[in-house]
Design an enzyme around this catalytic site. Structure first.
Site, PDB file in Angstrom:
ATOM      1  N   HIS A   1       0.863  -1.189   0.000  1.00  0.00           N
ATOM      2  CA  HIS A   1       0.000   0.000   0.000  1.00  0.00           C
ATOM      3  C   HIS A   1       0.891   1.228   0.000  1.00  0.00           C
ATOM      4  O   HIS A   1       1.552   1.522   0.992  1.00  0.00           O
ATOM      5  CB  HIS A   1      -0.919   0.000   1.217  1.00  0.00           C
TER       6      HIS A   1
ATOM      7  N   ASP B   1       1.107   5.063  -0.258  1.00  0.00           N
ATOM      8  CA  ASP B   1       0.421   6.351  -0.177  1.00  0.00           C
ATOM      9  C   ASP B   1       1.066   7.371  -1.096  1.00  0.00           C
ATOM     10  O   ASP B   1       2.288   7.559  -1.077  1.00  0.00           O
ATOM     11  CB  ASP B   1       0.471   6.889   1.252  1.00  0.00           C
TER      12      ASP B   1
ATOM     13  N   ASP C   1      -7.736   1.593   2.429  1.00  0.00           N
ATOM     14  CA  ASP C   1      -7.305   2.519   3.482  1.00  0.00           C
ATOM     15  C   ASP C   1      -8.188   3.741   3.694  1.00  0.00           C
ATOM     16  O   ASP C   1      -8.103   4.369   4.738  1.00  0.00           O
ATOM     17  CB  ASP C   1      -5.863   2.964   3.216  1.00  0.00           C
TER      18      ASP C   1
ATOM     19  N   HIS D   1      -6.185   9.674  -0.341  1.00  0.00           N
ATOM     20  CA  HIS D   1      -6.890   9.709   0.939  1.00  0.00           C
ATOM     21  C   HIS D   1      -6.076  10.320   2.084  1.00  0.00           C
ATOM     22  O   HIS D   1      -6.545  10.319   3.234  1.00  0.00           O
ATOM     23  CB  HIS D   1      -7.372   8.295   1.320  1.00  0.00           C
TER      24      HIS D   1
END
Length: 968
Positions: free
Chosen positions: A28, A30, A152, A400
């Site tokens: 994941h 970001d 997420d 996000h």
């Protein structure tokens, strides 16, 4: 061999009678959070976080190439695209093979993993399309993602589910849902469901949805990344640390625990986390051993079957079970991770950044339209301005931890810089557009300038008494726009429309609290106001401003009411607040005021000591407090076009209440900040409207700027809710509108100019949070308090709310129309000149448009952008939901034949919403759903490319086409 919805032959076969464990290797990544996008990609500033995305992809590709049984999924195209551009042709060929064989699979495929609460639907579609079309161009059908992977984001939107379904996805996986909702679903084995994304669109907007068992983390004790401290699998019997039996037993016990919460004997285990697989060998080597030794136990009666898999293969396996799945309507907001941690603060966090993103979104739509117009005229736009820069920035901003405002301060500043660079490139395209479209003959257009009108600052209008105002309308229908520009004080101005007629204008004093905005560099004390009427669809008008002779009064008046021919606002002469609003003869008693919640402090050691922070809203009181004030002062100004009340609470809260001629809404132009925290208390500021409307504990908020959802105070539809945070847990995201209404149809609606949190905590009340400044971190990773400063003090924010009063039908009609006009506000630019109007109009066009006719009022041209070789991506949308209006909620019909002047449509074909797959090729999985019709009422309309028929749009429907335009 024809590739359909799944490359089925690449998925591992399940074993009947076993608990089939799909191990999903993933990272994941970001797109900014604790570090900037660049820092994450290159692995810089490891003292903040050890993470280097380029090394992750390098390592994964290297580990996959010689192991055909291994699989890996990748999500964020903002990172992958950058990595891909740096690779040799040999590496690219290897990656193409991995993708074609299903060993490297793209999941989600957007530019980022976008937020679902504060992202506008246009931006969601844009950033997803940017990634999906890039994947399609790079890898073809084998690179097309089939699963959305929102593991997420902090709560999940019904509109997002609808959009994903319309993009052709077969499933959605996410990690975060309310702790009580998850507990209920685990007990009832309803962790997987079919989510109905729209009341209007039927199964066209339905999506199989699964909640991950452990967010997106590996089972406890089985993290094999270089950042983890868990024990590896030691399988040498000669070693005193040999641990295969214990480790496998513990792992299978966890698998059984997870299987107990799901409805089939297939489970998905997420094997990865934030920025994992920088050394992929560590992960894969240990998973290889887990698979080997766990599966060996089948010979002695074990019912577990482990293998590498992907979410798409898992989804296909569940579909093969032919089970009937529970249905879901509504959404997954708000998200509470525990009884005192409701993630509703980020709905408002960093309001200036949220406004900048909204303005950037508007500008990008204009940029794409102008770029398409330039391409049609034969201009090489990549030599004019780099549209990629803006698309990249706006795609990243939907992440996000970007639009949410939940990033570190230095990352927020980098986001702003990225977006600024995109704006500069867009302005180059705008300038080139005007140079092409406005010039007659071989003239050279004088310099085009762009201004910071949000702080009432504009050199071209302040330092010149003759100038041209160019106003571009990106909507596919004509609109009116009141223009306000700061001008030199003491000068009388006259405004001419494109035909040279003098139009009514007025100068209005700039409010003291606007003149003193930090960072404002201007000596202007008044603004020139005029109405730009009937701005043409996808076109512009140029208004010429010169010195005038008539006197313009703008002295303050001693009165406590403002009005136009439709609306009047009465001010309480004692309190200084709005007392009542009358619309078309009907008076509503109301109070509109700003208040503040004290932010809860705490060390976050236990749930009850959770602090209010970037993510979490947790007020330290049972209600909001009045803004400290020695008395609200009001000053009223009246004129031919606009009347307004300047309202000052104290040095850090002020507002202009404004009515324009001909409009039926009240504009509330507020300035909040710097929020004082010298008393050691963080503060969260709200705008609240209080009426006598009997709203019965219900209120309504939009989903990402589109459909509207009903909210009920202290009630959840799908699980029993325990009231622990009665204020924060009743806050919901607002991107466009929120309203309350009574049983007889009276309605109070508020529109916003950026994402905000909102609620109705008591009957007749509606509140929106506008700004927040917290002094404590809420301990969800960002590691900083949300304490924004600028120019040496707390951040000052200026924004606008729009208040609509009336019956339900008229209010929704106004709200839908006005919200689209606000989102697609006309873009304004300026050209100083010494020419007279007659000289100017002889050299330059003063009006032009790129559409030959307006579209119906219930239809929006959502997208018009260049693809390649004369092809364009076009989206049309119906902006009303079923039942919102007796006429405008009916299906609409649009013909594009002859829509673009001077060009004809020679070919066209309908695609899925993402623009990456022709609709005729879509073959989504069909699911059995409990208590829901499985008939696809609206999903079978496919445009025949051999003809150019009219396009029919049903309520809330978006249809996407690739069209070819050829000059007539």
């Amino acid at each position: 061999m024809k590739i359909v919805s799944y490359i089925i032959w690449t998925c591992p076969a399940e074993k009947e009678g076993f608990i089939n464990v799909h191990l999903v290797a993933h990272t994941h990544d970001d797109a900014g959070w604790l570090k900037t996008v660049d820092q994450y990609y290159y692995g810089a500033r490891s003292q903040i976080q050890e993470a280097g995305v380029q090394y992750i992809i390098d390592s994964v590709v290297d580990e996959l190439k010689d192991h055909p049984d291994r699989r890996f999924i990748y999500v964020e195209m903002a990172f992958f695209t950058r990595w891909w551009q740096e690779q040799t042709e040999t590496t690219k060929a290897l990656v193409r093979t991995l993708v074609n064989e299903g060993r490297l699979e793209f999941i989600n495929g957007g530019w980022c993993m976008n937020d679902e609460a504060t992202a506008h639907y246009v931006d969601i579609i844009d950033q997803m399309s940017f990634g999906l079309i890039t994947l399609n161009d790079t890898f073809g059908e084998c690179g097309r993602p089939r699963i959305s992977w929102q593991i997420d984001p902090f709560g999940h939107s019904r509109e997002q589910a609808s959009l994903f379904a319309q993009m052709g996805y077969d499933g959605l996986f996410f990690g975060r849902l309310d702790h009580e909702d998850k507990k209920e679903r685990m007990a009832k084995k309803t962790m997987e469901m079919v989510w109905s994304g729209s009341d209007s669109l039927g199964t066209q907007a339905s999506l199989f949805t699964a909640v991950n068992y452990n967010l997106y983390q590996p089972p406890p004790g089985f993290c094999f990344d270089i950042y983890c401290n868990d024990e590896p699998i030691i399988d040498d019997p000669r070693s005193k640390d040999y641990n295969v039996e214990k480790r496998v037993t513990d792992f299978l016990n966890y698998c059984q625990e997870q299987a107990n919460a799901y409805a089939t004997d297939s489970i998905l285990l997420t094997m990865g986390s934030d920025f994992h697989y920088q050394d992929a060998n560590v992960w894969f080597k240990n998973m290889d051993k887990l698979i080997k030794y766990a599966n060996e136990r089948q010979a002695t009666g074990s019912r577990f079957n482990l293998f590498y898999s992907t979410p798409s293969c898992y989804t296909k396996a569940l579909n093969d079970h032919a089970k009937t799945w529970p249905s879901k309507t509504g959404d997954f907001f708000p998200y509470g991770s525990d009884a005192h941690a409701y993630w509703t603060g980020y709905f408002t966090s960093r309001p200036a950044s949220k406004y900048m993103i909204r303005q950037g979104s508007n500008l990008m739509q204009v940029c794409k339209q102008m770029d398409a117009a330039l391409v049609r005229q034969g201009v090489a736009t990549n030599q004019v301005g780099e549209l990629f820069t803006m698309k990249d920035a706006m795609g990243i901003m939907q992440h996000h931890d970007a639009v949410t405002g939940t990033e570190k301060q230095h990352v927020a500043e980098d986001y702003a810089l990225l977006l600024h660079k995109g704006v500069v490139e867009c302005q180059k395209i705008q300038t080139a557009y005007y140079e092409k479209e406005l010039v007659i003959g071989n003239q050279v257009l004088p310099k085009v300038s762009y201004c910071q009108l949000n702080v009432s600052q504009c050199d071209p209008t302040e330092k010149n008494n003759r100038f041209v105002v160019n106003i571009y309308n990106s909507m596919a229908r004509s609109v009116d726009k009141y223009v306000r520009v700061p001008v030199a004080s003491g000068t009388i101005f006259q405004v001419h429309d494109p035909q040279g007629n003098v139009v009514a204008s007025q100068t209005v004093p700039i409010a003291e609290y606007v003149k003193s905005l930090p960072g404002r560099v201007s000596s202007a004390t008044v603004e020139l106001v005029f109405l730009a009427s009937q701005l043409p669809p996808l076109g512009s008008k140029s208004y010429y401003v010169q010195p005038g002779t008539s006197k313009d009064e703008h002295e303050p008046q001693n009165k406590f009411a403002i009005s136009n021919e439709k609306v009047s606002v009465e001010i309480d002469d004692v309190r200084g607040l709005i007392k009542s609003v009358t619309v078309n003869g009907k008076t509503t008693e109301l109070k509109q005021e700003f208040l503040w919640y004290p932010s809860k402090s705490g060390d976050n050691s236990v749930a009850d000591k959770r602090a209010s922070g970037a993510y979490i809203f947790r007020p330290d009181s049972d209600d909001a407090f009045a803004i400290p004030s020695s008395g609200i002062t009001t000053t009223t100004y009246s004129g031919e076009l606009v009347e307004e009340v300047h309202q000052i609470y104290n040095p850090w809260v002020a507002q202009t209440i404004r009515l324009y001629k001909g409009q039926e809404h009240v504009e509330l132009d507020w300035v909040v900040g710097p929020i004082p925290v010298e008393d050691g208390t963080g503060k969260e500021i709200i705008n609240r409207v209080t009426t006598s409307i009997a709203s019965s504990g219900m209120f309504y908020t939009d989903a990402n700027g589109r459909q509207t959802l009903e909210r009920r105070f202290n009630i959840r539809d799908s699980y029993p809710y325990t009231v622990t945070e009665p204020i924060a847990a009743n806050y919901y995201p607002v991107n466009s509108h929120a309203y309350i209404k009574d049983a007889v149809g009276n309605q109070v609606t508020m529109l916003v100019d950026r994402p905000q949190g909102g609620s109705s905590l008591h009957n007749g009340e509606l509140e929106l949070m506008v700004h927040r400044r917290c002094l404590y971190d809420d301990a969800f990773g960002v590691g900083e308090a949300l304490n924004e400063t600028a120019y040496g003090d707390g951040l000052v924010v200026r924004g606008t709310h729009f208040l609509i009063l009336g019956d339900k039908t008229n209010s929704m009609k106004m709200a839908r129309s006005l919200s689209h006009e606000l989102y697609k506000q006309p873009q304004i630019s300026f050209i100083p000149t010494s020419l007279s109007f007659s000289e100017w109009s002889a050299l330059y066009k003063t009006q032009q448009q790129s559409l030959s006719r307006t579209l119906p009022v219930n239809v929006n041209l959502l997208t018009l952008e260049t693809l390649n070789q004369g092809k364009y991506l076009m989206r049309l949308e119906h902006i009303y939901d079923v039942g919102e209006d007796s006429i405008l909620s009916q299906p609409a019909t649009v013909s594009i034949e002859g829509l673009f002047p001077g060009f004809t449509v020679t070919s066209s074909e309908e695609t899925m919403l993402g623009g990456n797959q022709f609709k005729k090729d879509s073959n989504r999985l069909v699911w059995n759903v409990a208590s829901t019709s499985n008939r696809n009422e609206n999903g079978q309309q496919i445009w025949d490319e051999r003809a150019i028929p009219a396009v029919q749009l049903k309520p809330m429907e978006i249809r996407t086409f690739i069209i070819t335009l050829v000059r007539i």
